[in-house]
Design an enzyme around this catalytic site. Structure first.
Site, PDB file in Angstrom:
ATOM      1  N   ASP A 124       0.715  -1.226   0.048  1.00  0.00           N
ATOM      2  CA  ASP A 124       0.015  -0.161  -0.051  1.00  0.00           C
ATOM      3  C   ASP A 124       0.943   1.249  -0.044  1.00  0.00           C
ATOM      4  O   ASP A 124       1.505   1.564   1.049  1.00  0.00           O
ATOM      5  CB  ASP A 124      -0.972   0.079   1.279  1.00  0.00           C
ATOM      6  CG  ASP A 124      -2.012  -1.136   1.141  1.00  0.00           C
ATOM      7  OD1 ASP A 124      -1.938  -2.117   2.204  1.00  0.00           O
ATOM      8  OD2 ASP A 124      -2.827  -0.909   0.308  1.00  0.00           O
ATOM      9  N   MET A 156       0.868   5.206  -0.002  1.00  0.00           N
ATOM     10  CA  MET A 156       0.137   6.275   0.276  1.00  0.00           C
ATOM     11  C   MET A 156       0.886   7.561   0.131  1.00  0.00           C
ATOM     12  O   MET A 156       2.104   7.659   0.962  1.00  0.00           O
ATOM     13  CB  MET A 156      -0.635   6.051   1.741  1.00  0.00           C
ATOM     14  CG  MET A 156      -1.395   4.736   1.664  1.00  0.00           C
ATOM     15  SD  MET A 156      -2.247   4.679   3.262  1.00  0.00           S
ATOM     16  CE  MET A 156      -2.991   3.063   3.017  1.00  0.00           C
ATOM     17  N   GLY A 209      -6.855   4.394   2.875  1.00  0.00           N
ATOM     18  CA  GLY A 209      -5.942   5.126   3.810  1.00  0.00           C
ATOM     19  C   GLY A 209      -5.373   4.440   5.048  1.00  0.00           C
ATOM     20  O   GLY A 209      -4.441   4.851   5.394  1.00  0.00           O
ATOM     21  N   PHE A 210      -6.341   3.469   5.682  1.00  0.00           N
ATOM     22  CA  PHE A 210      -5.959   2.867   6.768  1.00  0.00           C
ATOM     23  C   PHE A 210      -6.445   1.453   6.873  1.00  0.00           C
ATOM     24  O   PHE A 210      -7.380   1.103   6.323  1.00  0.00           O
ATOM     25  CB  PHE A 210      -6.770   3.710   8.065  1.00  0.00           C
ATOM     26  CG  PHE A 210      -6.339   5.051   8.097  1.00  0.00           C
ATOM     27  CD1 PHE A 210      -7.124   5.940   7.297  1.00  0.00           C
ATOM     28  CD2 PHE A 210      -5.227   5.468   8.970  1.00  0.00           C
ATOM     29  CE1 PHE A 210      -6.647   7.323   7.347  1.00  0.00           C
ATOM     30  CE2 PHE A 210      -4.851   6.792   8.998  1.00  0.00           C
ATOM     31  CZ  PHE A 210      -5.658   7.717   8.082  1.00  0.00           C
ATOM     32  N   GLY A 211      -5.703   0.658   7.713  1.00  0.00           N
ATOM     33  CA  GLY A 211      -5.983  -0.757   7.785  1.00  0.00           C
ATOM     34  C   GLY A 211      -6.974  -0.920   8.956  1.00  0.00           C
ATOM     35  O   GLY A 211      -7.177   0.329   9.862  1.00  0.00           O
ATOM     36  N   GLY A 212      -7.353  -2.154   9.406  1.00  0.00           N
ATOM     37  CA  GLY A 212      -8.433  -2.177  10.610  1.00  0.00           C
ATOM     38  C   GLY A 212      -9.784  -1.744  10.553  1.00  0.00           C
ATOM     39  O   GLY A 212     -10.287  -1.392  11.607  1.00  0.00           O
ATOM     40  N   ASP A 230     -10.328  -5.293  -1.208  1.00  0.00           N
ATOM     41  CA  ASP A 230      -9.237  -4.779  -0.465  1.00  0.00           C
ATOM     42  C   ASP A 230      -9.923  -3.906   0.783  1.00  0.00           C
ATOM     43  O   ASP A 230     -10.752  -2.961   0.597  1.00  0.00           O
ATOM     44  CB  ASP A 230      -8.416  -3.959  -1.117  1.00  0.00           C
ATOM     45  CG  ASP A 230      -7.302  -3.559  -0.064  1.00  0.00           C
ATOM     46  OD1 ASP A 230      -6.678  -2.595  -0.721  1.00  0.00           O
ATOM     47  OD2 ASP A 230      -7.139  -3.900   0.933  1.00  0.00           O
ATOM     48  N   GLY A 231      -9.827  -4.452   2.043  1.00  0.00           N
ATOM     49  CA  GLY A 231     -10.305  -3.973   3.126  1.00  0.00           C
ATOM     50  C   GLY A 231     -11.340  -4.611   4.044  1.00  0.00           C
ATOM     51  O   GLY A 231     -12.293  -5.009   3.637  1.00  0.00           O
ATOM     52  N   GLY A 232     -11.066  -4.751   5.430  1.00  0.00           N
ATOM     53  CA  GLY A 232     -12.017  -5.252   6.234  1.00  0.00           C
ATOM     54  C   GLY A 232     -12.212  -6.879   5.983  1.00  0.00           C
ATOM     55  O   GLY A 232     -13.163  -7.292   6.316  1.00  0.00           O
ATOM     56  N   GLY A 246      -5.325  -7.397   5.997  1.00  0.00           N
ATOM     57  CA  GLY A 246      -4.060  -6.664   6.839  1.00  0.00           C
ATOM     58  C   GLY A 246      -4.194  -7.125   8.206  1.00  0.00           C
ATOM     59  O   GLY A 246      -3.620  -8.221   8.738  1.00  0.00           O
ATOM     60  N   SER A 247      -5.118  -6.413   8.983  1.00  0.00           N
ATOM     61  CA  SER A 247      -5.207  -6.668  10.192  1.00  0.00           C
ATOM     62  C   SER A 247      -5.486  -8.028  10.612  1.00  0.00           C
ATOM     63  O   SER A 247      -5.306  -8.816  11.592  1.00  0.00           O
ATOM     64  CB  SER A 247      -6.353  -5.914  10.845  1.00  0.00           C
ATOM     65  OG  SER A 247      -7.314  -5.739  10.085  1.00  0.00           O
TER      66      SER A 247
HETATM   67  C1  DX5 Z   1      -6.092   0.574   2.724  1.00  0.00           C
HETATM   68  C2  DX5 Z   1      -5.456  -0.487   2.067  1.00  0.00           C
HETATM   69  C3  DX5 Z   1      -5.695  -1.776   2.610  1.00  0.00           C
HETATM   70  C4  DX5 Z   1      -5.548  -2.104   4.102  1.00  0.00           C
HETATM   71  C5  DX5 Z   1      -6.123  -3.451   4.579  1.00  0.00           C
HETATM   72  O1  DX5 Z   1      -6.309   1.658   2.203  1.00  0.00           O
HETATM   73  O2  DX5 Z   1      -5.611  -0.236   0.699  1.00  0.00           O
HETATM   74  O3  DX5 Z   1      -4.871  -2.862   1.820  1.00  0.00           O
HETATM   75  O4  DX5 Z   1      -4.330  -2.284   4.469  1.00  0.00           O
HETATM   76  O5  DX5 Z   1      -6.035  -3.527   5.729  1.00  0.00           O
HETATM   77  P1  DX5 Z   1      -7.195  -4.489   6.553  1.00  0.00           P
HETATM   78  O6  DX5 Z   1      -7.425  -5.636   5.935  1.00  0.00           O
HETATM   79  O7  DX5 Z   1      -6.632  -4.357   8.094  1.00  0.00           O
HETATM   80  O8  DX5 Z   1      -8.483  -3.556   6.603  1.00  0.00           O
HETATM   81 ZN    ZN Z   2      -4.545  -1.813  -0.696  1.00  0.00          ZN
END
Ligand code: DX5
Ligand code: ZN
Length: 232
Positions: free
Chosen positions: A48, A50, A155-158, A186-188, A208-209
């Site tokens: 990722d 950013m 923008g963020f994980g979790g 991608d995400g959650g 990710g998380s």
């Molecule tokens: C967020 C990223 C994702 C994020 C996924 O902008 O593109 O790849 O890291 O993290 P989780 O699985 O924790 O939502």
């Molecule tokens: Zn991503």
């Protein structure tokens, strides 16, 4: 077919596949982290990028991609969350990216940008944020190898999974150029949500998380895979 584009067909063969998003990994111990992920049998790594402008967060650029390239043979799926990505796609390719994905919200000419990525030899991906309708990527799909449906605000994980975005998968499949495009969500993604995503036809599941908040990565990944469902 370029080597790097070959990774698209090999990812299609192993899909549904879980791609670890390195956002929450231990960057002070990358070599060990990759050994653990390779032992867990992952098919590629999701990076990722950013820029602190396109998204309200800042991670890393080509230098870290190049460093990661030296540490693993795994395909690198590079997710660019940045403005003016056209200025940097060649450098991300040179750094070792196999797939370069840009956001449709970050360009006025997605078809040209995807063609620019393909001309480098990398596989080209187009990403769409939760609030952006599929109609925005319709013109780009014929030029893309992969479509990334964001299931959280970039923008963020979790963050919490935004389930209604899954409708976009069938919408993309019904469009010219979307019939057999590689579909990434991608995400959650976690043990509660991965079944819903794969049931709708998601082929690559970025997590990710759900991986890096666990002690045992192999167990975390096999738990996720055990919840995968066949497309309806
Ligand atoms: C967020 C990223 C994702 C994020 C996924 O902008 O593109 O790849 O890291 O993290 P989780 O699985 O924790 O939502
Ligand atoms: Zn991503």
């Amino acid at each position: 077919m370029s080597l790097r584009r070959e990774c698209i067909s090999s990812l299609k063969e192993v899909s549904p596949a879980i791609l670890p998003s390195l956002l929450l990994c231990d960057f002070g111990n990358l070599e060990q982290e990759f050994e653990r992920l390779e032992e867990a049998g992952v098919s590629a790594l999701h990076l990722d990028v950013m820029d602190g402008v396109f998204v309200p967060n800042f991670t890393y650029g080509m230098t870290i991609v190049a460093a990661i390239r030296k540490l693993t043979e795994l395909p690198l799926d590079v997710h660019l969350m940045m403005v003016n990505p056209e200025k940097y796609v060649q450098q991300f390719y040179d750094a070792g990216s196999d797939i370069i994905t840009v956001h449709v919200e970050a360009t006025d000419d997605a078809p040209a940008l995807l063609k620019q990525i393909s001309d480098t030899g990398a596989a080209a991906g187009i990403a769409i944020n939760p609030d952006t309708p599929v109609s925005k990527i319709e013109a780009a799909l014929p030029f893309a190898d992969l479509a990334l449906v964001m299931s959280v605000h970039a923008g963020f994980g979790g963050q919490k999974f935004i389930e209604p975005v899954l409708e976009k998968i069938q919408q993309i499949r019904s469009l010219p150029g979307g019939e057999d495009i590689l579909l990434e969500v991608d995400g959650g993604i976690n043990v509660e949500t991965i079944g819903k995503a794969t049931e709708q036809g998601a082929q690559l599941l970025v997590a990710g998380s759900a991986i890096f908040n666990q002690e045992d990565y192999s167990l975390a990944i096999s738990d996720l895979m055990s919840k995968v469902k066949c497309p309806q």
